[in-house]
Design a protein around this motif. Structure first.
Motif, PDB file in Angstrom:
ATOM      1  N   SER A  52       0.822  -1.224   0.000  1.00 11.03           N
ATOM      2  CA  SER A  52       0.000   0.000   0.000  1.00 11.03           C
ATOM      3  C   SER A  52       0.849   1.265   0.000  1.00 11.03           C
ATOM      4  O   SER A  52       0.449   2.277  -0.559  1.00 11.03           O
ATOM      5  N   HIS A  53       2.009   1.229   0.662  1.00 10.75           N
ATOM      6  CA  HIS A  53       2.910   2.388   0.674  1.00 10.75           C
ATOM      7  C   HIS A  53       4.236   1.987   1.299  1.00 10.75           C
ATOM      8  O   HIS A  53       4.407   0.844   1.721  1.00 10.75           O
ATOM      9  N   SER A  54       5.170   2.914   1.347  1.00  8.06           N
ATOM     10  CA  SER A  54       6.554   2.557   1.676  1.00  8.06           C
ATOM     11  C   SER A  54       6.856   2.527   3.170  1.00  8.06           C
ATOM     12  O   SER A  54       7.969   2.154   3.550  1.00  8.06           O
ATOM     13  N   LEU A  56       7.577   1.634   6.974  1.00 10.03           N
ATOM     14  CA  LEU A  56       8.235   0.419   7.472  1.00 10.03           C
ATOM     15  C   LEU A  56       7.252  -0.613   8.015  1.00 10.03           C
ATOM     16  O   LEU A  56       7.432  -1.820   7.803  1.00 10.03           O
ATOM     17  N   ASP A  57       6.202  -0.152   8.720  1.00 13.55           N
ATOM     18  CA  ASP A  57       5.265  -1.111   9.333  1.00 13.55           C
ATOM     19  C   ASP A  57       4.506  -1.918   8.287  1.00 13.55           C
ATOM     20  O   ASP A  57       3.878  -2.916   8.614  1.00 13.55           O
ATOM     21  N   HIS A  58       4.579  -1.512   7.014  1.00 13.13           N
ATOM     22  CA  HIS A  58       3.876  -2.226   5.937  1.00 13.13           C
ATOM     23  C   HIS A  58       4.822  -2.977   4.997  1.00 13.13           C
ATOM     24  O   HIS A  58       4.363  -3.755   4.166  1.00 13.13           O
ATOM     25  N   VAL A  59       6.128  -2.719   5.075  1.00 13.56           N
ATOM     26  CA  VAL A  59       7.055  -3.336   4.100  1.00 13.56           C
ATOM     27  C   VAL A  59       8.145  -4.192   4.742  1.00 13.56           C
ATOM     28  O   VAL A  59       8.852  -4.908   4.050  1.00 13.56           O
ATOM     29  N   GLY A 162      -5.888   1.095   3.407  1.00 15.72           N
ATOM     30  CA  GLY A 162      -4.498   1.463   3.618  1.00 15.72           C
ATOM     31  C   GLY A 162      -4.424   2.573   4.657  1.00 15.72           C
ATOM     32  O   GLY A 162      -5.429   2.920   5.296  1.00 15.72           O
ATOM     33  N   ASP A 163      -3.243   3.136   4.866  1.00 18.57           N
ATOM     34  CA  ASP A 163      -3.089   4.275   5.783  1.00 18.57           C
ATOM     35  C   ASP A 163      -3.602   5.515   5.058  1.00 18.57           C
ATOM     36  O   ASP A 163      -3.143   5.830   3.948  1.00 18.57           O
ATOM     37  N   THR A 164      -4.523   6.233   5.679  1.00 15.09           N
ATOM     38  CA  THR A 164      -5.085   7.393   4.993  1.00 15.09           C
ATOM     39  C   THR A 164      -5.713   8.367   5.971  1.00 15.09           C
ATOM     40  O   THR A 164      -6.234   7.957   7.013  1.00 15.09           O
ATOM     41  N   THR A 223      -8.774  -0.973  11.782  1.00 11.22           N
ATOM     42  CA  THR A 223      -7.407  -1.474  11.825  1.00 11.22           C
ATOM     43  C   THR A 223      -6.421  -0.360  12.192  1.00 11.22           C
ATOM     44  O   THR A 223      -6.796   0.818  12.251  1.00 11.22           O
ATOM     45  N   HIS A 224      -5.171  -0.746  12.474  1.00 11.46           N
ATOM     46  CA  HIS A 224      -4.068   0.194  12.713  1.00 11.46           C
ATOM     47  C   HIS A 224      -4.166   0.945  14.038  1.00 11.46           C
ATOM     48  O   HIS A 224      -3.570   2.003  14.225  1.00 11.46           O
ATOM     49  N   ILE A 225      -4.945   0.382  15.005  1.00 13.13           N
ATOM     50  CA  ILE A 225      -4.973   0.965  16.357  1.00 13.13           C
ATOM     51  C   ILE A 225      -3.667   0.577  17.047  1.00 13.13           C
ATOM     52  O   ILE A 225      -3.141  -0.519  16.851  1.00 13.13           O
TER      53      ILE A 225
END
Ligand code: ZN
Ligand code: ZN
Length: 258
Positions: A52-54, A56-59, A162-164, A223-225
């Motif tokens: 979804s994006h670069s 660190l927590d996602h890659v 995603g993160d938004t 999500t992402h809490i």
């Protein structure tokens, strides 16, 4: 089709893993720390990673996964794992991760001819066809180029934002799709509204404004809490009295797409 939630937390602690979803057994959607709970055999079956994006927590599991499965996939002569992302996301991985300093360049290992990873750019609005699955790339509004995904299922679309931060373009597109399940982030509580705005994430208050733009009654999973903030954030979300069926996403949860 089913989606297994490997991680859905905004940070790490014992029992809390960052964002990763496994679609069936071969497509990974984001590669947070939750990927580390898969067995070596399960890791070796992943053929596609959608990023979804670069951040660190996602890659961070992409470079580690490449190292884990390199031998198994080379022995069975499997093709490279295809990493799909926005051009800016793939450029960031090349420059900042696979640069020979943070990690070796696994797009050229074990050999340049048959590497373990290959990078594939997509654009917002594009529809990816991955072994019979249809996945649309949705817009996101974050501090770096970012996207969400809509996976077409029998009952409608499984949507991951995603993160938004607030994202009017997303609601315009979702008005044209049948949404069966929405996974949407709420990274901060209302008392950290300023931080949420600067880092382009949602708070419960902003989530309420976003969900008012979603028609019908939809299963909404948060999500992402951050670890330790789940009860407080979900209490603020419950106070919104949204018409949607809203609950916290749980790691280990299986989501059936029909
Ligand atoms: Zn982010
Ligand atoms: Zn994140």
């Amino acid at each position: 089709m089913k989606i297994r939630v490997l991680g859905c937390s905004g940070a790490i602690a014992a029992g809390f893993k960052t964002t990763a979803f496994l679609l069936d057994d071969d497509v990974l959607i984001d590669a947070g720390t939750g990927v580390g709970d898969l067995s070596l055999e399960e890791l070796a079956r992943i053929d596609h990673i959608l990023v979804s994006h670069s951040h660190l927590d996602h890659v961070l599991s992409i470079p580690l996964l490449a190292d884990s499965v390199l031998r198994l996939r080379a022995e069975s002569r499997r093709p490279p794992i295809q990493v799909h992302g926005l051009p800016e996301t793939l450029a960031a991985l090349r420059q900042h991760v696979f640069n020979g300093i943070i990690w070796p360049d696994f797009t050229r290992l074990p050999s340049a001819e048959r590497p373990v990873l290959s990078l594939h750019p997509f654009t917002i609005g594009e529809c990816l066809e991955l072994a019979g699955r249809h996945i649309e790339v949705l817009s996101a509004a974050h501090t770096v180029p970012a996207c969400g995904f809509a996976v077409a299922g029998a009952e409608g679309h499984w949507v991951f934002t995603g993160d938004t931060g607030p994202n009017p373009a997303l609601w315009a597109r979702l008005a044209e799709l049948r949404v069966s399940q929405l996974v949407i982030e709420t990274a901060f509580g209302n008392e950290e509204q300023a931080l949420a705005d600067i880092s382009r994430h949602l708070s419960p208050a902003r989530l309420g404004e976003e969900l008012r733009q979603l028609a019908g009654v939809v299963d909404v999973r948060i999500t992402h809490i951050k670890p330790g903030e789940g009860a407080a954030v979900m209490a603020e979300i419950a106070a919104l009295l949204s018409p949607h069926r809203v609950s916290a996403l749980q790691a280990g949860q299986l989501m059936d797409l029909g």
